[in-house]
Scaffold this motif. Structure first.
Motif, PDB file in Angstrom:
ATOM      1  N   LYS A 165       0.820  -1.212   0.000  1.00  0.00           N
ATOM      2  CA  LYS A 165       0.000   0.000   0.000  1.00  0.00           C
ATOM      3  C   LYS A 165       0.853   1.260   0.000  1.00  0.00           C
ATOM      4  CE  LYS A 165      -3.932  -2.189   2.310  1.00  0.00           C
ATOM      5  NZ  LYS A 165      -4.794  -2.242   3.507  1.00  0.00           N
ATOM      6  N   VAL A 166       1.917   1.291   0.781  1.00  0.00           N
ATOM      7  CA  VAL A 166       2.694   2.525   0.911  1.00  0.00           C
ATOM      8  C   VAL A 166       3.565   2.792  -0.305  1.00  0.00           C
ATOM      9  CG1 VAL A 166       2.726   2.334   3.415  1.00  0.00           C
ATOM     10  CG2 VAL A 166       4.618   1.377   2.110  1.00  0.00           C
ATOM     11  N   GLU A 167       3.797   1.780  -1.144  1.00  0.00           N
ATOM     12  CA  GLU A 167       4.623   1.993  -2.337  1.00  0.00           C
ATOM     13  C   GLU A 167       3.998   3.010  -3.281  1.00  0.00           C
ATOM     14  OE1 GLU A 167       5.130  -1.876  -3.934  1.00  0.00           O
ATOM     15  OE2 GLU A 167       6.912  -2.337  -2.747  1.00  0.00           O
ATOM     16  N   ARG A 168       2.659   3.242  -3.144  1.00  0.00           N
ATOM     17  CA  ARG A 168       1.972   4.186  -4.022  1.00  0.00           C
ATOM     18  C   ARG A 168       2.045   5.622  -3.475  1.00  0.00           C
ATOM     19  NH1 ARG A 168      -1.800  -0.053  -3.343  1.00  0.00           N
ATOM     20  NH2 ARG A 168      -1.876  -1.488  -5.108  1.00  0.00           N
ATOM     21  N   LEU A 169       2.656   5.804  -2.307  1.00  0.00           N
ATOM     22  CA  LEU A 169       2.706   7.141  -1.717  1.00  0.00           C
ATOM     23  C   LEU A 169       3.696   8.061  -2.434  1.00  0.00           C
ATOM     24  CD1 LEU A 169       2.598   6.303   2.106  1.00  0.00           C
ATOM     25  CD2 LEU A 169       0.740   7.181   0.673  1.00  0.00           C
ATOM     26  N   GLY A 170       4.719   7.510  -2.998  1.00  0.00           N
ATOM     27  CA  GLY A 170       5.697   8.363  -3.659  1.00  0.00           C
ATOM     28  C   GLY A 170       6.812   7.550  -4.285  1.00  0.00           C
ATOM     29  N   ASP A 171       7.611   8.248  -5.099  1.00  0.00           N
ATOM     30  CA  ASP A 171       8.726   7.617  -5.788  1.00  0.00           C
ATOM     31  C   ASP A 171       9.896   7.507  -4.819  1.00  0.00           C
ATOM     32  OD1 ASP A 171      10.501   6.581  -7.573  1.00  0.00           O
ATOM     33  OD2 ASP A 171      10.831   8.463  -8.658  1.00  0.00           O
ATOM     34  N   ARG A 172       9.835   6.466  -3.977  1.00  0.00           N
ATOM     35  CA  ARG A 172      10.890   6.229  -3.014  1.00  0.00           C
ATOM     36  C   ARG A 172      11.372   4.784  -3.143  1.00  0.00           C
ATOM     37  NH1 ARG A 172       9.431  10.723  -3.116  1.00  0.00           N
ATOM     38  NH2 ARG A 172       9.071  12.193  -1.389  1.00  0.00           N
TER      39      ARG A 172
END
Length: 498
Positions: A359-366
């Protein structure tokens, strides 16, 4: 039914009943002393009564035993048939009675009397001060002078009160006269020592009770002082000043524990009121800002300019969305203090950790990295834990740039389950570590203004506390920060991780 009296409206409402006046002020101190004195007086009365009755019983038994002893002495004297003084045989009943009575010295309150043919003849020698009460009493003479068998009984003398007596008939061969020897005790006078002892006990006990009452009054005052301090402190506390505290007596007893408990309660109340005031002030400030922005842009809006209208509508929509998120976060924080906030179930922590990373992978290009996952089942609310870890990941994403590393993981250590998010951002300054978990607080690295309202970390801490855990921060300025959500692995039913 009798008619009910109706108050006359012209005379006004009936006057309230007059207050009842008390002889003494109805305070805890006077009530305690009153009950203590009542119990002491009852105990003193009971002890005195029991002691008096025992003394009376012992006295009565002693008188009965003395009368039986006199019977034995008289029997030995008459059976011998000779005078112990002269050694010659008795010639008359009168001589037997006179010798027997002269041979015995009566004790105080004891009397020996002799009767011959129904008439009084003689009595024993008496110690000085012993009253003459039976020798001239015709009623007593009529009772004992004519007995033909040994008789014992009680006689109520008009002058001496109760008399215990034993009458023994005396006969002698060759003498037709009939005699009677009487041994008598003035029972009421003999019991005088017991009565005096009881009166002495009551007198000494009364003086002791008065002294004990004075001492108890002082002691009760000292014992109840913390309660008076509680009342005095409560009167000084107002809605604007909650700083008053009760002086701690420093004693490890019930009252000392009460004082410390009340002071701790006042600390919590003061902290809660202070937090409420800060919350109201901060919420008002945070909500006032978007309202001011919207009002300012609406005031300068040019309805004839489509571009200006579109830009203003977009800005208003953005600010309203931010206000909506803020209100939702505030409602969430309010619900976190309710028992229904969590829905606990046994969860596969390893699978939950993997789902959170997706889920958190969609929060930003990190560069998102799953460092480790705990292979255990634990009782927790998966939605709230996901919400907390996502909030930590979003916070890390805000303080890092594209391509920066953000690590996530879960681990079971020392009976505690930990979920963490670590980033490579600027870290948290030492002076910000305590307050960043407060509502509407932002660290120095958050910039002048962000999209959030400063409630994210407060929500994370609320979720941790609801699980019985806490949030830990490990940060070195310039080298990133690690936020750890730590919760126990046992639920309220005593279950544990398996």
């Amino acid at each position: 039914m009798p008619p009910t009296a109706t108050p006359d409206p012209a005379q006004g409402a009936p006057a309230p009943p007059a207050p009842r006046h008390r002889l003494l002020p109805s305070t805890a101190r006077t009530r305690i002393i009153g009950w203590v004195l009542l119990l002491v007086l009852v105990a003193l009365g009971a002890v005195t009564l029991v002691t008096w009755r025992l003394l009376i019983q012992v006295t009565d038994e002693r008188m009965d035993e003395a009368l039986r002893f006199e019977v034995d002495e008289f029997a030995e004297l008459t059976e011998a048939g000779t005078s112990p003084r002269t050694g010659l045989p008795f010639r008359t009943v009168d001589e037997v009675i006179g010798e027997a009575i002269a041979y015995n010295l009566a004790r105080p309150n004891e009397k020996f009397l002799g009767y011959v043919d129904g008439g009084y003849r003689t009595q024993s020698r008496q110690e000085p001060g012993t009253p003459e009460v039976l020798a001239g009493d015709p009623a007593f003479a009529a009772l004992v002078a004519g007995v033909d068998t040994p008789r014992s009984g009680r006689y109520d003398s008009p002058t001496a009160g109760e008399v215990r007596y034993l009458a023994i008939p005396v006969a002698l061969q060759g003498d037709p006269a009939r005699g009677v020897i009487v041994a008598a005790y003035l029972a009421d006078a003999e019991r005088g020592a017991a009565d005096n002892a009881a009166r002495l006990m009551l007198g000494v006990g009364g003086v002791t009770v008065l002294g004990a009452a004075a001492a108890a009054w002082l002691v009760a005052g000292r014992i109840l002082r913390p309660l008076r301090d509680v009342a005095a402190t409560a009167r000084t506390i107002t809605d604007t000043d909650l700083s008053g505290r009760i002086p701690d007596p420093g004693e490890a007893d019930e009252l000392g524990d009460l004082v410390r408990t009340v002071n701790a309660m006042l600390d919590r109340v003061e902290s809660g009121v202070a937090a409420q005031r800060r919350f109201v002030d901060d919420a008002g400030h945070e909500l006032r800002t978007p309202i001011t922005i919207v009002r300012g842009h609406l005031e300068v809006l040019d309805p004839a300019d489509p571009g200006d209208v579109r830009a203003t509508v977009a800005l208003v929509d953005d600010e309203l969305g931010r206000m909506n998120r803020m209100v939702s976060d505030l409602l969430l924080l309010a619900r976190s203090e309710q028992p229904s906030f969590l829905h606990v179930e046994r969860v596969d922590v390893e699978a939950l950790t993997a789902e959170i990373v997706e889920k958190v992978e969609r929060l930003g290009d990190r560069r998102w990295v799953l460092e480790t996952a705990a292979g255990v089942d634990a009782p927790l609310d998966p939605q709230r834990i996901t919400q907390a870890v996502v909030a930590l990941a979003d916070n890390a994403c805000r303080h890092t740039g594209p391509g920066d590393r953000i690590g996530l993981g879960s681990q079971l250590a020392g009976g505690r389950l930990r979920f963490w998010v670590s980033d490579s951002g600027p870290g948290v300054a030492a002076e910000d570590r305590a307050r960043i978990f407060e509502r509407f607080s932002r660290g120095a690295t958050a910039g002048r203004r962000s999209d959030g309202a400063g409630l994210g970390l407060s929500i994370v801490r609320a979720i941790a506390v609801a699980h019985g855990g806490t949030v830990l921060l490990d940060s070195v300025p310039g080298r990133g920060a690690t936020f750890t959500l730590e919760i126990p692995t046992t639920d309220e039913r005593g279950g544990g991780a398996s």
